[in-house]
Design an enzyme around this catalytic site. Structure first.
Site, PDB file in Angstrom:
ATOM      1  N   GLY A  18       0.806  -1.233   0.000  1.00  0.00           N
ATOM      2  CA  GLY A  18       0.000   0.000   0.000  1.00  0.00           C
ATOM      3  C   GLY A  18       0.832   1.273   0.000  1.00  0.00           C
ATOM      4  N   TYR A 149     -11.879   3.899  13.939  1.00  0.00           N
ATOM      5  CA  TYR A 149     -10.866   4.417  13.007  1.00  0.00           C
ATOM      6  C   TYR A 149     -10.844   5.949  13.018  1.00  0.00           C
ATOM      7  CZ  TYR A 149      -8.275   4.897   8.619  1.00  0.00           C
ATOM      8  OH  TYR A 149      -7.336   5.216   7.661  1.00  0.00           O
TER       9      TYR A 149
HETATM   10  P1  NAD Z   1      -2.479  -1.675   4.183  1.00  0.00           P
HETATM   11  O1  NAD Z   1      -3.518  -1.462   5.250  1.00  0.00           O
HETATM   12  O2  NAD Z   1      -2.857  -2.489   3.027  1.00  0.00           O
HETATM   13  O3  NAD Z   1      -1.163  -2.287   4.851  1.00  0.00           O
HETATM   14  C1  NAD Z   1      -0.874  -2.041   6.192  1.00  0.00           C
HETATM   15  C2  NAD Z   1       0.501  -2.604   6.528  1.00  0.00           C
HETATM   16  O4  NAD Z   1       0.698  -2.391   7.942  1.00  0.00           O
HETATM   17  C3  NAD Z   1       0.661  -4.095   6.286  1.00  0.00           C
HETATM   18  O5  NAD Z   1       1.816  -4.338   5.503  1.00  0.00           O
HETATM   19  C4  NAD Z   1       0.837  -4.670   7.698  1.00  0.00           C
HETATM   20  O6  NAD Z   1       1.679  -5.795   7.767  1.00  0.00           O
HETATM   21  C5  NAD Z   1       1.430  -3.472   8.433  1.00  0.00           C
HETATM   22  N1  NAD Z   1       1.302  -3.578   9.897  1.00  0.00           N
HETATM   23  C6  NAD Z   1       0.217  -4.003  10.596  1.00  0.00           C
HETATM   24  N2  NAD Z   1       0.509  -4.043  11.903  1.00  0.00           N
HETATM   25  C7  NAD Z   1       1.781  -3.601  12.041  1.00  0.00           C
HETATM   26  C8  NAD Z   1       2.646  -3.429  13.155  1.00  0.00           C
HETATM   27  N3  NAD Z   1       2.244  -3.730  14.400  1.00  0.00           N
HETATM   28  N4  NAD Z   1       3.899  -2.966  12.937  1.00  0.00           N
HETATM   29  C9  NAD Z   1       4.326  -2.698  11.690  1.00  0.00           C
HETATM   30  N5  NAD Z   1       3.561  -2.849  10.574  1.00  0.00           N
HETATM   31  C10 NAD Z   1       2.300  -3.298  10.767  1.00  0.00           C
HETATM   32  O7  NAD Z   1      -1.924  -0.229   3.713  1.00  0.00           O
HETATM   33  P2  NAD Z   1      -2.718   1.103   3.351  1.00  0.00           P
HETATM   34  O8  NAD Z   1      -4.154   0.832   3.063  1.00  0.00           O
HETATM   35  O9  NAD Z   1      -1.883   1.802   2.343  1.00  0.00           O
HETATM   36  O10 NAD Z   1      -2.714   1.922   4.724  1.00  0.00           O
HETATM   37  C11 NAD Z   1      -1.540   2.522   5.235  1.00  0.00           C
HETATM   38  C12 NAD Z   1      -1.930   3.645   6.178  1.00  0.00           C
HETATM   39  O11 NAD Z   1      -2.695   4.614   5.478  1.00  0.00           O
HETATM   40  C13 NAD Z   1      -2.785   3.200   7.357  1.00  0.00           C
HETATM   41  O12 NAD Z   1      -2.423   3.943   8.502  1.00  0.00           O
HETATM   42  C14 NAD Z   1      -4.188   3.570   6.930  1.00  0.00           C
HETATM   43  O13 NAD Z   1      -5.057   3.781   7.998  1.00  0.00           O
HETATM   44  C15 NAD Z   1      -3.902   4.854   6.174  1.00  0.00           C
HETATM   45  N6  NAD Z   1      -4.947   5.232   5.217  1.00  0.00           N
HETATM   46  C16 NAD Z   1      -5.339   4.343   4.263  1.00  0.00           C
HETATM   47  C17 NAD Z   1      -6.346   4.702   3.374  1.00  0.00           C
HETATM   48  C18 NAD Z   1      -6.847   3.744   2.323  1.00  0.00           C
HETATM   49  O14 NAD Z   1      -7.942   3.978   1.772  1.00  0.00           O
HETATM   50  N7  NAD Z   1      -6.093   2.688   1.998  1.00  0.00           N
HETATM   51  C19 NAD Z   1      -6.929   5.965   3.460  1.00  0.00           C
HETATM   52  C20 NAD Z   1      -6.489   6.856   4.442  1.00  0.00           C
HETATM   53  C21 NAD Z   1      -5.491   6.479   5.314  1.00  0.00           C
END
Ligand code: NAD
Length: 252
Positions: A18, A149
């Site tokens: 991501g 969240y």
């Molecule tokens: P994702 O949720 O697909 O991946 C999350 C990653 O976090 C995974 O690789 C997982 O192994 C890792 N992870 C989980 N627990 C962990 C820990 N204890 N220590 C280290 N790593 C850990 O990725 P994404 O959707 O790109 O989200 C990344 C961030 O962006 C998050 O904080 C999410 O809330 C935020 N975000 C995402 C979106 C969206 O729509 N995807 C929108 C706004 C914000």
């Protein structure tokens, strides 16, 4: 390769997939020495396929103090990108104590851990940029079934402003990013889950897309471009801010 981040050491959490992964690649292409970390070391190791020599990968569990201390000691970061986070589904009436505790720890307290570990080194060197992952749902706009969240991500905004103001005269900047919906593995899982609930994946997808007036979700690379900017000296005059990147969701 342009070199907007040449000479900078960057520590990234949640880098296996991501936005974290896209940001690692984007920052390495800009010349930074990037320390890419995650708990999912198997997925993390596929970053090696990018053939970028200035990426080092290792495990960091942001929920574990020792793991964070070790990672920071190794990376000695000038830039810290706190990307780890998790999305729980449901209203305040659905939220269990376990979900609440987990999200408070992963989405918020993990940032306290990494910042406490990285800040002394940044202050010693007289410069540092901390980038915290919040969300459009973190105080900018509400969405249904995002109680845990939205609440934890809103706290990230408070954390960001507090850290920014306390160290503003010491070369330290602290900003947060508030994305709308972004294509990522966990987002695809959320589409699948809602699709099962609605009996139609297409309908679920349409609901997520409809949140952005642009009529699409973001690519992780589009968020990574903002991460590069905040990591670089080009953003030297911004601190304590929520950088919204949401396809117009909250901008109407
Ligand atoms: P994702 O949720 O697909 O991946 C999350 C990653 O976090 C995974 O690789 C997982 O192994 C890792 N992870 C989980 N627990 C962990 C820990 N204890 N220590 C280290 N790593 C850990 O990725 P994404 O959707 O790109 O989200 C990344 C961030 O962006 C998050 O904080 C999410 O809330 C935020 N975000 C995402 C979106 C969206 O729509 N995807 C929108 C706004 C914000």
């Amino acid at each position: 390769m342009s070199e907007r981040l040449k000479g900078k050491r960057v520590l990234v959490s949640a880098a296996a997939q991501g936005i974290g992964r896209a940001s690692v690649i984007a920052m390495a292409r800009e010349g930074a020495m990037v320390f890419a970390t995650d708990i999912d070391t198997q997925s993390l190791s596929s970053i090696r396929d990018e053939n970028l020599e200035n990426i080092e990968i290792f495990e960091m569990n942001v929920r574990d103090d020792d793991s964070v201390q070790e990672a920071v000691a190794l990376a000695k970061p000038d830039v810290l990108f706190n990307c780890a986070g998790f999305v729980h589904h449901g209203t305040i009436l659905d939220a269990t104590d376990d979900e609440w505790d987990f999200a408070m720890d992963l989405n918020l307290r993990s940032m306290v851990r990494t910042i406490k570990a990285a800040l002394p080194g940044m202050l010693e060197r007289g410069s540092g940029s901390i980038i915290n992952m919040s969300s459009a749902l973190g105080s900018i706009i509400g969405a249904p079934n995002r109680f845990v969240y939205g609440t934890t991500k809103a706290a990230v905004v408070g954390l960001t402003k507090s850290v920014a103001v306390d160290f503003i005269t010491q070369g330290l900047r602290c900003n947060c990013i508030c994305p709308g919906t972004v294509d990522s593995p966990s987002w695809r899982d959320r589409v699948d889950a809602l699709g099962k609930q609605l009996g139609s994946r297409e309908e679920a997808l349409a609901q997520f897309v409809a949140r952005q007036p642009m009529g699409r979700v973001a690519k992780a690379e589009e968020i990574a471009a903002l991460v590069v900017y905040l990591a670089s000296d080009e953003s030297a005059f911004t601190t304590g801010h929520t950088h919204i990147i949401d396809g117009g969701w909250s901008g109407q």
